[in-house]
Design a protein around this motif. Structure first.
Motif, PDB file in Angstrom:
ATOM      1  N   UNK A 138      21.588  30.524  50.883  1.00 35.20           N
ATOM      2  CA  UNK A 138      22.739  30.836  51.264  1.00 35.20           C
ATOM      3  C   UNK A 138      23.228  30.864  49.562  1.00 35.20           C
ATOM      4  N   UNK A 139      23.145  29.460  48.845  1.00 33.05           N
ATOM      5  CA  UNK A 139      23.635  29.145  48.395  1.00 33.05           C
ATOM      6  C   UNK A 139      22.887  29.866  47.067  1.00 33.05           C
ATOM      7  N   UNK A 140      21.349  29.820  46.715  1.00 35.83           N
ATOM      8  CA  UNK A 140      21.019  31.148  45.870  1.00 35.83           C
ATOM      9  C   UNK A 140      20.929  31.816  45.648  1.00 35.83           C
ATOM     10  N   UNK A 141      21.842  32.692  46.886  1.00 35.94           N
ATOM     11  CA  UNK A 141      21.765  34.471  47.093  1.00 35.94           C
ATOM     12  C   UNK A 141      23.417  34.553  46.494  1.00 35.94           C
ATOM     13  N   UNK A 142      24.508  33.279  46.380  1.00 36.77           N
ATOM     14  CA  UNK A 142      25.945  33.524  46.237  1.00 36.77           C
ATOM     15  C   UNK A 142      25.570  33.035  44.639  1.00 36.77           C
ATOM     16  N   UNK A 143      24.901  32.104  44.071  1.00 38.68           N
ATOM     17  CA  UNK A 143      24.167  32.083  42.318  1.00 38.68           C
ATOM     18  C   UNK A 143      23.518  33.693  41.732  1.00 38.68           C
ATOM     19  N   UNK A 144      22.921  34.420  43.377  1.00 38.68           N
ATOM     20  CA  UNK A 144      22.557  35.857  42.598  1.00 38.68           C
ATOM     21  C   UNK A 144      23.896  36.806  42.567  1.00 38.68           C
ATOM     22  N   UNK A 145      24.648  36.760  43.250  1.00 38.79           N
ATOM     23  CA  UNK A 145      25.920  37.787  43.263  1.00 38.79           C
ATOM     24  C   UNK A 145      26.371  37.178  42.000  1.00 38.79           C
ATOM     25  N   UNK A 146      26.434  35.908  42.052  1.00 43.79           N
ATOM     26  CA  UNK A 146      28.055  35.831  40.868  1.00 43.79           C
ATOM     27  C   UNK A 146      27.399  36.014  39.574  1.00 43.79           C
ATOM     28  N   UNK A 147      26.461  35.718  39.120  1.00 44.89           N
ATOM     29  CA  UNK A 147      25.495  35.667  37.704  1.00 44.89           C
ATOM     30  C   UNK A 147      25.870  37.836  37.826  1.00 44.89           C
ATOM     31  N   UNK A 148      25.240  38.048  38.845  1.00 43.30           N
ATOM     32  CA  UNK A 148      25.210  39.979  38.559  1.00 43.30           C
ATOM     33  C   UNK A 148      26.472  40.135  38.760  1.00 43.30           C
ATOM     34  N   UNK A 149      27.287  39.837  39.213  1.00 45.18           N
ATOM     35  CA  UNK A 149      29.256  40.396  39.512  1.00 45.18           C
ATOM     36  C   UNK A 149      29.307  40.173  37.951  1.00 45.18           C
ATOM     37  N   UNK A 150      29.719  39.077  37.790  1.00 49.58           N
ATOM     38  CA  UNK A 150      29.970  38.891  36.196  1.00 49.58           C
ATOM     39  C   UNK A 150      29.915  39.101  35.085  1.00 49.58           C
ATOM     40  N   UNK A 151      28.038  39.968  34.626  1.00 50.72           N
ATOM     41  CA  UNK A 151      27.963  40.025  33.831  1.00 50.72           C
ATOM     42  C   UNK A 151      28.165  42.342  34.015  1.00 50.72           C
ATOM     43  N   UNK A 152      28.729  42.437  35.249  1.00 52.48           N
ATOM     44  CA  UNK A 152      28.302  44.133  35.420  1.00 52.48           C
ATOM     45  C   UNK A 152      30.154  44.085  35.202  1.00 52.48           C
ATOM     46  N   UNK A 153      31.337  42.704  35.132  1.00 54.27           N
ATOM     47  CA  UNK A 153      32.484  42.719  35.186  1.00 54.27           C
ATOM     48  C   UNK A 153      32.417  43.111  33.577  1.00 54.27           C
ATOM     49  N   UNK A 154      30.910  42.879  32.722  1.00 60.26           N
ATOM     50  CA  UNK A 154      31.752  42.721  30.686  1.00 60.26           C
ATOM     51  C   UNK A 154      30.893  43.515  29.901  1.00 60.26           C
ATOM     52  N   UNK A 155      30.235  44.366  31.449  1.00 63.77           N
ATOM     53  CA  UNK A 155      29.533  45.462  30.256  1.00 63.77           C
ATOM     54  C   UNK A 155      30.349  46.764  30.622  1.00 63.77           C
ATOM     55  N   UNK A 156      30.511  47.838  30.137  1.00 63.96           N
ATOM     56  CA  UNK A 156      31.731  48.604  29.483  1.00 63.96           C
ATOM     57  C   UNK A 156      31.245  49.572  30.463  1.00 63.96           C
ATOM     58  N   UNK A 157      32.514  50.171  31.141  1.00 63.46           N
ATOM     59  CA  UNK A 157      32.473  51.182  32.335  1.00 63.46           C
ATOM     60  C   UNK A 157      31.223  52.291  31.801  1.00 63.46           C
TER      61      UNK A 157
END
Length: 1014
Positions: free
Chosen positions: A182-201
């Motif tokens: 679960x902890x590893x999953x949290x890290x996966x999701x956080x990295x992807x969501x943070x990256x996603x929010x910094x990319x242009x729409x």
């Protein structure tokens, strides 16, 4: 489509917040809790372990500000958790909105050894990697109730006023299963969501991540998060496996925890902060052999050796393994504007030597991310210390101008260059978030020329340093599309790579002026005076102790001088000397300076008595004697029998002419070198250089004019002086009394507000200057006191003394870079001039200055030099500067730069008279009036060798002969650490001839007969 995207993102955020993160420690049982409150200051661990604990529980109130409470935690691992990873989760009531500036704790075993720190974002402690079930838990937690010191007038900055109210409540103390999937999953999701929010729409990668997350969460069983975590991770794996582009920016991530050696907490608490942080990162190193952590400030390492030997031994082991990395090469991360030249050199001497002697490491990176501007003297000192690289971050705080480079060659006063990096992430407390990674790529100023930067990551100042979550981010960002490539590595590897990639980096010449925090040149004037006095007493103590050792065999106080230097260097830390700390820090600093002054006076006195002889003849020996002011820079360390009466004496007479400027008469002071007129307001309306007949004071604008300004900056009270303060000024021209002081001086008394100023204006016999001995009984708030000297000069630039030379600054405001320097730092003098005539303003304890230029109605130019005397900010110390201050400054007409240098020294190193009849010859003499001997001492290795440091002070090439007044068998040029420099000057005994480039610093080591040859 937009609404669909927003809804998906909100769903992801909710699941992460409400289901995934809570499931990391899903199964939990309570631990038993007992508590003991330490009375007063923290106690030794051994004492705490024997304390009378009492039962406590969740919700227990603890911790008046600055108090320490100990918790005893007991329990056992449930049998049904066999094979699972088990951790204790301990929440002391941490502030959830910040990583530091809250309660902190260090966990201990029953034998007193440290285990790991606890911080707001780091509340876990591993009990078993694969539990057997039934393992006992027996832990002691030393919890510090450190308050967040904020708000004007807060009483929390001093233990005596902080009050008894408790600040924290125990929130959670449990044993829990750590669900790693679960902890590893949290890290996966956080990295992807943070990256996603910094990319242009419009970026397809953003949409791919969004749809991948959407699909993965469709796999998640909300009723069995643990059981479905592996499937969700498998669904996310393709998005995390897309490699970065070949041109992606490359990031060297270095674990770090910037810990201010004092700031909103006292020195004693910094010792504990370092122990907590070091324990945290040591734990991470045990789990991850690729993790690298850099720690600066030899003082902080020394604290661990002294106070926490168990932590120190673990640190040493990890240094040997290459994970725990000493950096900085300095005793502390010092301020670099205000320390004197010798003090700044000794920062490197003591810092580098500690790392060499204790750890066998030659540090090459000078690590100063947070100091408030960087002296142009630093590049030469960096290289003379044996270091190669320089790192800073603080310049990103400048208010007006964006620094144009992130990797560059920094050229100092003397022409020395050092390869420098300024991390574009714009923080020294990075978390490796997606936002930080995107910012550093956008911000990097050297695109197309270089493609590499360094990121210091970890929570500082009590936040505990890097976390395992940060390391998980780094692993996922190592090669990920849309992100720079991140590699955790040693800072030396970064610098070597950056240098290889960009050897032709651009050059920045001169100081790195920080366009903010200018108020730090003035805040807490009394403590700044303590620093200045300590520096000069140390100079004297080394000089006369060395002279007495060579001349008479008097014991040289190696250990005492080493200890005192380290204390002075500690107090030059960038929140202590700038005086941006709490009242507790300032109080202890004042006490320390007084104690060190007494010790140094005793060292000086003992050495001078040994040199002066028995004094049976009734004579005196004058130490620190200087020649006539027009005879050039005095030989440093001269001593002579009492001279005959000087050829000139100061004459005081009533001045009827001054009635034209005021209702009543003033006075004229004349010593044959300077003639000064004081009008009935106690102001200097005329200062004439007798030799040239030149008037110094601008017509219609009196000198020695005290001025008040309101002082309420937009933020950072103790730190900042905003430009707007100049728009409102009150001239202090009213007097209470004006009267003769003896037969050669004038005393002026003024009152304003709740304060009082007493000045004695005099012309010392034989000296070409006007002395102003000033005492201020200061009781104002949010007010800035300056003293102005309008000079009849057209000066296009000022020369402000800095370490081992001076720095020119323009007096115009043609560019935003020049306009931003409306408050500047100078040491013992600030000089302005026009061809053929100059004026110096010298001082004994002041650093803040400003210089402006105006055109008069007669067409002439007035250049006004002002000293910043006192401030009264109310945060973080609401009592800043309150009380009595005595400071001396002097106006030197007709001065060139050599005169300014000499008179600055004379004001700071006054003559000393000791009963005796011996003729004391100086150990060394320089025959050039632009060369200053800044140190005469015995070598630090106790070999008996004599070490002499000298520098060219006026910015010109100098051919100088150094006459040696003792039998030396050899002379060798060395670095700052007194090690021979390859290709440096080496000679046998006798005079030493040198040619110095402008502002060059040279250290010479003289071997004595019978001493150890180096």
């Amino acid at each position: 489509m937009h609404d669909d995207r927003v809804l998906i993102e909100r769903r992801i955020e909710r699941i992460l917040r409400e289901r995934l993160r809570p499931a990391v420690h899903g199964s939990a049982v309570p631990l038993g809790v007992e508590i003991w409150h330490a009375p007063g200051e923290p106690v030794a661990v051994a004492e705490a372990l024997q304390a009378p604990f009492r039962p406590a529980g969740v919700g227990e109130a603890w911790g008046p500000a600055w108090g320490t409470s100990w918790f005893h935690l007991t329990g056992s691992v449930p049998a049904e958790w066999a094979g699972r990873t088990v951790e204790a989760v301990i929440d002391l009531g941490f502030a959830v909105d910040r990583p530091g500036f809250s309660a902190e704790a260090l966990v201990h075993r029953p034998d007193g050894t440290a285990v790991k720190g606890l911080n707001p974002t780091n509340t876990w402690l591993r009990i078993a990697g694969s539990a057997q079930g039934g393992e006992p838990v027996d832990l002691y937690v030393e919890a510090a109730a450190n308050p967040l010191v904020e708000g004007v007038g807060t009483p929390l900055g001093e233990v005596g006023t902080a009050g008894p109210d408790t600040l924290y409540h125990l929130r959670r103390v449990v044993l829990a299963v750590f669900d790693e999937p679960v902890w590893e999953l949290v890290q996966d999701v956080e990295v992807l969501t943070e990256l996603m929010h910094e990319l242009s729409v419009g970026d397809p990668r953003r949409w791919n991540i969004l749809r991948t997350l959407q699909g993965a969460f469709d796999v998640l069983d909300l009723q069995d998060v643990s059981g479905s975590a592996a499937a969700v991770r498998a669904a996310l794996a393709p998005a995390l496996a897309v490699p970065a582009t070949a041109s992606a920016h490359r990031v060297s991530a270095v674990g770090h925890a910037h810990i201010d050696s004092a700031w909103l907490w006292p020195l004693r608490e910094t010792v504990r902060k370092v122990a907590r942080t070091a324990s945290n990162v040591l734990t991470l190193m045990d789990d991850d052999p690729d993790f690298v952590f850099a720690m600066s400030s030899a003082q902080q390492w020394a604290w661990m050796e002294e106070h926490r030997p168990d932590v120190w031994e673990r640190m040493r082991k990890k240094v040997a393994e290459g994970q725990f990395v000493p950096v900085g090469g300095m005793w502390v991360e010092s301020d670099t504007n205000m320390p004197g030249g010798e003090a700044l050199a000794r920062q490197f001497v003591h810092g580098k030597r500690f790392f060499l002697d204790k750890l066998g490491v030659e540090t090459e990176e000078v690590w100063l991310p947070d100091s408030f501007g960087y002296s142009g003297a630093l590049p030469q000192l960096v290289r003379l210390s044996g270091s190669r690289w320089f790192l800073t971050q603080k310049i990103s705080w400048s208010h007006f101008n964006r620094f144009p480079h992130h990797t560059f060659w920094w050229e100092g006063l003397d022409g020395t260059r050092v390869f420098t990096h300024f991390p574009p992430v714009d923080t020294y407390n990075a978390t490796l978030s997606g936002a930080e990674m995107a910012h550093l790529v956008r911000n990097f100023a050297d695109k197309g020329l270089a493609n590499r930067s360094l990121v210091p990551f970890g929570h500082g100042d009590g936040g505990g340093g890097p976390t395992r979550e940060m390391l998980a981010r780094a692993a996922r960002l190592r090669d990920l599309e849309g992100s720079p490539r991140v590699e955790v590595e040693h800072p030396a590897r970064f610098f070597a790579k950056a240098f290889d990639d960009y050897p032709e980096a651009p050059v920045w010449v001169g100081e790195l002026y920080l366009e903010t925090h200018r108020g730090t040149y003035t805040s807490q004037a009394g403590n700044k005076q303590g620093n200045r006095r300590s520096e000069h007493l140390l100079y004297e103590a080394e000089l006369w102790a060395a002279t007495a050792a060579v001349r008479t065999g008097h014991p040289y106080p190696y250990e005492d001088l080493d200890r005192i230097w380290k204390s002075v260097l500690l107090h030059q830390f960038h929140d202590i000397l700038p005086r941006s700390s709490i009242a507790w820090v300032h109080r202890e600093s004042r006490e320390t300076y007084a104690r060190l002054a007494a010790e140094l006076e005793e060292i000086i006195g003992a050495a001078q008595r040994a040199l002066a002889g028995d004094g049976r003849s009734g004579g005196e020996v004058v130490f620190n004697a200087a020649p006539h002011p027009r005879a050039g820079v005095p030989a440093r360390g001269a001593a002579r029998p009492t001279p005959p009466a000087p050829a000139t004496r100061t004459v005081l007479m009533a001045d009827p002419a001054s009635r034209s400027a005021a209702a009543d008469g003033g006075y004229v002071l004349d010593n044959g070198l300077v003639r000064a007129t004081v009008d009935a307001r106690g102001l200097l309306v005329s200062v004439v250089d007798v030799a040239t007949g030149r008037e110094t004071i601008a017509p219609g604008s009196p000198g020695n004019l005290l001025q008040l300004h309101p002082d309420l900056p937009a933020q950072y009270d103790a730190w900042d002086v905003d430009h707007a303060y100049r728009r409102t000024v009150t001239d202090l021209t009213e007097i209470e009394t004006l009267e003769p002081e003896g037969d050669a001086a004038v005393r002026v008394v003024r009152r304003f507000g709740r304060s009082r100023v007493t000045q004695v204006i005099s012309l010392p016999p034989g000296a070409g200057r006007v002395d102003l001995d000033t005492e201020v009984d200061w009781h104002e708030a949010e007010t800035f006191l300056k003293v102005a000297f309008p000079l009849d000069l057209r000066a296009e630039r000022s020369a402000a003394e800095t370490q081992f030379g001076y720095v020119y600054r323009a007096t115009d405001t043609n560019t935003s870079w020049e306009a931003a320097k409306y408050e500047i730092c100078a040491h013992r003098y600030l000089h302005v001039g026009e061809p053929g005539f100059g004026v110096a303003l010298v001082n004994d304890s002041t650093y803040g200055h400003d210089v402006t230029r105006d055109i008069r109605s007669d067409g002439g130019t007035t250049t006004t030099v002002r000293l910043s005397l006192l401030r009264a900010p109310r945060y973080p110390d609401p009592e800043t500067d309150q009380g009595v201050h005595r400071m001396r400054f002097a106006l030197v007409p007709g001065a060139d730069l050599a005169d300014a240098t000499r008179e600055g020294y004379r004001l700071n190193v006054p003559e000393r008279r000791v009963p005796g009849d011996a003729e004391v010859q100086p150990l060394v003499l320089a025959d050039h009036d632009g060369v200053v001997i800044s140190a005469v001492k015995l070598a630090d290795d106790a070999s008996g060798d004599v070490v002499v440091r000298l520098y060219e002070a006026v910015g010109a090439r100098a051919a100088v002969r150094l006459d040696v007044g003792f039998a030396a068998t050899a002379c060798t040029e060395t670095d700052l650490l007194e090690r021979p420099i390859g290709g440096g000057h080496t000679s046998a005994g006798g005079p030493v001839d040198l040619t110095l480039r402008p502002f060059q610093v040279v250290t010479l080591r003289f071997s004595l007969p019978g001493g150890d040859q180096q």
